[in-house]
Scaffold this motif. Sequence first.
Motif, PDB file in Angstrom:
ATOM      1  N   PRO A  28      -1.354   7.945  -7.715  1.00 27.20           N
ATOM      2  CA  PRO A  28      -1.208   8.374  -6.535  1.00 27.20           C
ATOM      3  C   PRO A  28      -0.136   7.011  -5.812  1.00 27.20           C
ATOM      4  N   ALA A  29       0.812   7.194  -4.879  1.00 25.85           N
ATOM      5  CA  ALA A  29       1.540   6.145  -4.447  1.00 25.85           C
ATOM      6  C   ALA A  29       0.576   5.129  -3.716  1.00 25.85           C
ATOM      7  N   VAL A  30       0.834   3.756  -4.014  1.00 24.12           N
ATOM      8  CA  VAL A  30       0.068   2.621  -3.507  1.00 24.12           C
ATOM      9  C   VAL A  30       0.942   2.216  -2.168  1.00 24.12           C
ATOM     10  N   LEU A  31       0.447   2.679  -0.915  1.00 24.99           N
ATOM     11  CA  LEU A  31       1.318   2.153   0.295  1.00 24.99           C
ATOM     12  C   LEU A  31       0.756   1.443   1.255  1.00 24.99           C
ATOM     13  N   VAL A  32      -0.811   1.358   1.398  1.00 20.25           N
ATOM     14  CA  VAL A  32      -1.442   0.824   2.559  1.00 20.25           C
ATOM     15  C   VAL A  32      -2.477  -0.097   1.832  1.00 20.25           C
ATOM     16  N   ASP A  33      -2.767  -1.070   2.723  1.00 21.90           N
ATOM     17  CA  ASP A  33      -4.048  -1.981   2.557  1.00 21.90           C
ATOM     18  C   ASP A  33      -5.235  -0.892   2.249  1.00 21.90           C
ATOM     19  N   PRO A  34      -6.192  -1.397   1.605  1.00 21.25           N
ATOM     20  CA  PRO A  34      -6.311  -2.723   0.560  1.00 21.25           C
ATOM     21  C   PRO A  34      -5.685  -2.670  -0.529  1.00 21.25           C
ATOM     22  N   GLU A  35      -5.135  -1.219  -0.977  1.00 25.70           N
ATOM     23  CA  GLU A  35      -4.547  -1.145  -2.288  1.00 25.70           C
ATOM     24  C   GLU A  35      -3.633  -2.091  -2.881  1.00 25.70           C
ATOM     25  N   VAL A  36      -2.683  -2.373  -1.649  1.00 21.74           N
ATOM     26  CA  VAL A  36      -1.371  -3.180  -1.829  1.00 21.74           C
ATOM     27  C   VAL A  36      -1.830  -4.520  -2.023  1.00 21.74           C
ATOM     28  N   ILE A  37      -2.984  -5.063  -1.394  1.00 22.37           N
ATOM     29  CA  ILE A  37      -3.361  -6.319  -1.626  1.00 22.37           C
ATOM     30  C   ILE A  37      -3.767  -6.591  -2.965  1.00 22.37           C
ATOM     31  N   TYR A  38      -4.325  -5.780  -3.587  1.00 24.19           N
ATOM     32  CA  TYR A  38      -4.955  -6.098  -4.811  1.00 24.19           C
ATOM     33  C   TYR A  38      -3.793  -6.160  -5.859  1.00 24.19           C
ATOM     34  N   PHE A  39      -2.666  -5.579  -5.689  1.00 27.19           N
ATOM     35  CA  PHE A  39      -1.639  -5.563  -6.454  1.00 27.19           C
ATOM     36  C   PHE A  39      -1.003  -7.199  -6.123  1.00 27.19           C
TER      37      PHE A  39
ATOM     38  N   ASP B 125       2.396  13.459   2.008  1.00 28.59           N
ATOM     39  CA  ASP B 125       3.356  13.875   3.301  1.00 28.59           C
ATOM     40  C   ASP B 125       3.546  12.718   4.297  1.00 28.59           C
ATOM     41  N   ASP B 126       2.289  12.186   4.611  1.00 30.35           N
ATOM     42  CA  ASP B 126       2.304  11.237   5.670  1.00 30.35           C
ATOM     43  C   ASP B 126       1.543   9.991   5.209  1.00 30.35           C
ATOM     44  N   LYS B 127       1.405   9.050   6.108  1.00 31.13           N
ATOM     45  CA  LYS B 127       0.559   8.031   5.591  1.00 31.13           C
ATOM     46  C   LYS B 127      -0.795   8.359   5.146  1.00 31.13           C
ATOM     47  N   PRO B 128      -1.112   8.024   3.983  1.00 34.31           N
ATOM     48  CA  PRO B 128      -2.512   8.610   3.361  1.00 34.31           C
ATOM     49  C   PRO B 128      -3.706   8.054   4.058  1.00 34.31           C
ATOM     50  N   THR B 129      -4.785   8.930   3.963  1.00 34.78           N
ATOM     51  CA  THR B 129      -6.116   8.685   4.487  1.00 34.78           C
ATOM     52  C   THR B 129      -6.755   7.491   3.437  1.00 34.78           C
ATOM     53  N   TRP B 130      -7.731   7.180   3.732  1.00 30.86           N
ATOM     54  CA  TRP B 130      -8.368   6.216   2.535  1.00 30.86           C
ATOM     55  C   TRP B 130      -8.745   6.680   1.379  1.00 30.86           C
ATOM     56  N   ASP B 131      -9.059   8.044   1.280  1.00 27.62           N
ATOM     57  CA  ASP B 131      -9.564   8.707   0.309  1.00 27.62           C
ATOM     58  C   ASP B 131      -8.390   9.757  -0.365  1.00 27.62           C
TER      59      ASP B 131
ATOM     60  N   PHE C 146      -7.573 -11.029  11.016  1.00 24.32           N
ATOM     61  CA  PHE C 146      -6.251 -10.327  10.968  1.00 24.32           C
ATOM     62  C   PHE C 146      -5.840  -9.465  12.266  1.00 24.32           C
ATOM     63  N   GLY C 147      -6.912  -8.692  12.711  1.00 20.31           N
ATOM     64  CA  GLY C 147      -6.673  -8.055  14.122  1.00 20.31           C
ATOM     65  C   GLY C 147      -5.733  -6.979  13.962  1.00 20.31           C
ATOM     66  N   ASP C 148      -5.200  -7.008  15.385  1.00 13.34           N
ATOM     67  CA  ASP C 148      -4.368  -5.890  16.016  1.00 13.34           C
ATOM     68  C   ASP C 148      -3.030  -6.216  14.884  1.00 13.34           C
ATOM     69  N   ALA C 149      -2.450  -7.349  14.805  1.00 11.43           N
ATOM     70  CA  ALA C 149      -1.013  -7.640  14.112  1.00 11.43           C
ATOM     71  C   ALA C 149      -1.240  -6.957  12.715  1.00 11.43           C
ATOM     72  N   TRP C 150      -2.329  -6.977  11.970  1.00 10.57           N
ATOM     73  CA  TRP C 150      -2.405  -6.493  10.674  1.00 10.57           C
ATOM     74  C   TRP C 150      -2.220  -4.875  10.651  1.00 10.57           C
ATOM     75  N   TYR C 151      -2.928  -4.327  11.634  1.00  6.12           N
ATOM     76  CA  TYR C 151      -2.887  -2.756  11.527  1.00  6.12           C
ATOM     77  C   TYR C 151      -1.703  -2.235  12.251  1.00  6.12           C
ATOM     78  N   SER C 152      -1.260  -3.052  13.354  1.00  8.35           N
ATOM     79  CA  SER C 152      -0.134  -2.157  14.158  1.00  8.35           C
ATOM     80  C   SER C 152       1.291  -2.720  13.724  1.00  8.35           C
ATOM     81  N   SER C 153       1.470  -3.684  12.876  1.00  3.75           N
ATOM     82  CA  SER C 153       2.534  -4.341  12.510  1.00  3.75           C
ATOM     83  C   SER C 153       2.654  -4.322  10.958  1.00  3.75           C
ATOM     84  N   VAL C 154       1.992  -5.165  10.270  1.00  2.80           N
ATOM     85  CA  VAL C 154       2.017  -5.543   8.710  1.00  2.80           C
ATOM     86  C   VAL C 154       1.807  -3.793   8.160  1.00  2.80           C
ATOM     87  N   GLN C 155       0.840  -3.356   8.282  1.00  2.00           N
ATOM     88  CA  GLN C 155       0.718  -1.900   7.503  1.00  2.00           C
ATOM     89  C   GLN C 155       1.776  -1.001   7.997  1.00  2.00           C
TER      90      GLN C 155
END
Length: 302
Positions: free
Chosen positions: A68-79, A125-131, A256-265
């Motif tokens: 499955p494509a790695v697109l979001v935290d935390p999987e991206v961080i592990y790579f 099709d869209d941003k994936p859920t965690w599972d 990390f707060g709002d910036a991590w989830y609203s911008s970085v992700q």
Amino acid sequence: KVYAYSISRPAVEATIFFNKGLFSRLGLESPYDLMGRGEWMMENFAKLARDATRDTDGDGKIDTYGMPAVLVDPEVIYFIAAFGGTTVKTENGRFVSGLEDEKTTAALSFLRKMNVEDKSTLLPDDKPTWDWGIKQFMNGNCAMCQTNITNPGVAAKDTLSDGYGIVPMPLGPGQTEYQLISQSFLSYVMHSSMDAALADKIGAVMEAYTAPLVDEERVEEQRIQDWEQYVCDEESIETLRMLNKLPNPVFPYLGFGDAWYSSVQNQLYHCLVGNYTIATAMATCNPVFQADLDRTNDRLAP
């Protein structure tokens, strides 16, 4: 000095699961064998993903993908960690963004290539859920999956008849040690003015305070009343009341707060699916993320 503690059970997150039966049917070399020869590296991992991406029934459609494509935290961080990069580093005692670090961007380029150029990953099709990725792996749609060691659990044994193997993250370029990252979701840090005895007390109080299943929408005073039903230690109760009177004495780890989830992700997602270049995405979110880290730096200052 900064005191940190966790109130949730940590789990090893950075692992690669692989479908043993599918690997055998496709004639792919087992990651166990690659590890045994010291060749479990990102380049061989990417090759396995490409070789596993096939139209197995000849109908012109891809039936199995590498992962499955790695697109979001935390999987991206592990790579990023496997490449030797980091999202946050320290300079002169302050937290600094590592999003534009050379090894961080190398990891992002690697993932983007798998998704966009190699097309060896299954894209949602869209941003994936965690599972989402775990489900694709358990359903047999993907030969491999990056997830934590506890996620598939019993469910995978019940639904994945092929059986699965588990290996660490592959070695990134120039790396000599496998990265086994543990994550604890509910982690906190305390202001540097706290002494060790008080920090220990606060940690114990917060652990007990968060244990009861209390409605998060209840006001703080109501939460204290609920909590007092579980804890009768007057010293703990007074410690909790003291915390409520101090300006931000305890707050989420690293802020990390709002910036991590609203911008970085958001930027990570768009660059990894090919909508933005990595340089554009990082230039957009890095200043916002650094501003968030600076607020944490200010709170930790003596």
